[in-house]
Design a protein around this motif. Structure first.
Motif, short mmCIF file in Angstrom:
data_model
loop_
_atom_site.label_atom_id
_atom_site.label_comp_id
_atom_site.label_asym_id
_atom_site.label_seq_id
_atom_site.Cartn_x
_atom_site.Cartn_y
_atom_site.Cartn_z
N GLY A 105 11.98 28.86 -41.23
CA GLY A 105 10.91 29.28 -42.12
C GLY A 105 10.00 28.16 -42.58
O GLY A 105 9.04 28.40 -43.33
N ALA A 106 10.27 26.97 -42.17
CA ALA A 106 9.46 25.81 -42.56
C ALA A 106 8.70 25.28 -41.35
O ALA A 106 9.17 25.36 -40.21
N PHE A 107 7.52 24.69 -41.65
CA PHE A 107 6.68 24.12 -40.60
C PHE A 107 6.81 22.60 -40.63
O PHE A 107 6.74 21.97 -41.69
N TYR A 108 7.00 22.03 -39.46
CA TYR A 108 7.21 20.59 -39.34
C TYR A 108 6.12 19.97 -38.48
O TYR A 108 5.89 20.39 -37.34
N ARG A 109 5.44 18.97 -39.05
CA ARG A 109 4.42 18.24 -38.28
C ARG A 109 5.07 16.97 -37.72
O ARG A 109 4.65 15.86 -38.04
N GLN A 110 6.08 17.15 -36.92
CA GLN A 110 6.69 15.99 -36.27
C GLN A 110 7.06 16.36 -34.85
O GLN A 110 7.46 17.48 -34.57
N ALA A 111 6.93 15.40 -33.98
CA ALA A 111 7.10 15.67 -32.56
C ALA A 111 8.57 15.73 -32.18
O ALA A 111 9.41 15.02 -32.73
N ILE A 112 8.83 16.61 -31.23
CA ILE A 112 10.15 16.68 -30.59
C ILE A 112 9.98 16.24 -29.15
O ILE A 112 9.05 16.69 -28.47
N TRP A 113 10.86 15.36 -28.70
CA TRP A 113 10.82 14.87 -27.31
C TRP A 113 12.15 15.14 -26.63
O TRP A 113 13.20 15.01 -27.25
N GLY A 114 12.07 15.46 -25.36
CA GLY A 114 13.28 15.52 -24.56
C GLY A 114 13.67 14.12 -24.11
O GLY A 114 12.97 13.14 -24.39
N GLN A 115 14.78 14.04 -23.39
CA GLN A 115 15.28 12.74 -22.94
C GLN A 115 14.59 12.27 -21.67
O GLN A 115 14.71 11.10 -21.29
N GLY A 116 13.86 13.17 -21.02
CA GLY A 116 13.14 12.82 -19.80
C GLY A 116 13.94 13.11 -18.54
O GLY A 116 15.18 13.11 -18.56
N THR A 117 13.20 13.35 -17.47
CA THR A 117 13.83 13.54 -16.16
C THR A 117 13.02 12.75 -15.13
O THR A 117 11.79 12.78 -15.13
N GLN A 118 13.71 12.03 -14.28
CA GLN A 118 13.06 11.14 -13.32
C GLN A 118 12.56 11.92 -12.11
O GLN A 118 13.32 12.69 -11.50
N VAL A 119 11.31 11.70 -11.76
CA VAL A 119 10.73 12.23 -10.53
C VAL A 119 10.31 11.05 -9.67
O VAL A 119 9.53 10.20 -10.12
N THR A 120 10.82 10.99 -8.46
CA THR A 120 10.47 9.93 -7.54
C THR A 120 9.93 10.54 -6.25
O THR A 120 10.59 11.38 -5.64
N VAL A 121 8.72 10.13 -5.91
CA VAL A 121 8.07 10.64 -4.70
C VAL A 121 7.98 9.48 -3.70
O VAL A 121 7.23 8.53 -3.91
N SER A 122 8.75 9.60 -2.65
CA SER A 122 8.84 8.49 -1.70
C SER A 122 9.37 9.00 -0.36
O SER A 122 10.17 9.93 -0.32
#
Length: 123
Positions: A105-122
């Motif tokens: 019920g509350a609004f938050y002005r703060q960012a949420i980030w994931g841990q990331g996933t590696q993409v390699t194009v080679s």
């Protein structure tokens, strides 16, 4: 606990495709616009694409326009990034993000980030 968890990264040859997923929990996903960022080695994190809360409005960086597609399934609390015609310069760690969110019920002005996933194009 608010959380974003990315998956789907990996190694792919130039011209190939990958689909990234980002599962959200702990906040009202259907009320948050979502973003995908990426960060290549030695470079700043850059915004790749955004989607609004309902999924009917999207924006893309010029570098991925026509090749990447962002989508979301609010019933599954998941945002996706379909990446086609991949290039070596797409190699990066990809992060999903919510800049603001509703929780309990509350609004938050703060960012949420994931841990990331590696993409390699080679080849």
């Amino acid at each position: 606990q608010v959380q974003l968890v990315e998956s789907g990264g990996g190694l792919v040859q130039p011209g190939g495709s990958l689909r990234l997923s980002c599962a959200a929990s702990g906040f009202t996903f259907s009320m948050s616009a979502m973003r995908w960022y990426r960060q290549a080695p030695g470079k700043e994190r850059e915004l790749v694409t955004t989607i609004n809360s309902s999924g009917d409005s999207t924006n893309y960086a010029d570098s991925v326009k026509g090749r990447f597609t962002i989508s979301r399934d609010n019933a599954k609390n998941t945002v996706y990034l379909q990446m086609n015609s991949l290039k070596p310069e797409d190699t990066a760690v990809y992060y999903c993000n919510a800049q603001t969110y509703w929780s309990g019920g509350a609004f938050y002005r703060q960012a949420i980030w994931g841990q990331g996933t590696q993409v390699t194009v080679s080849s």
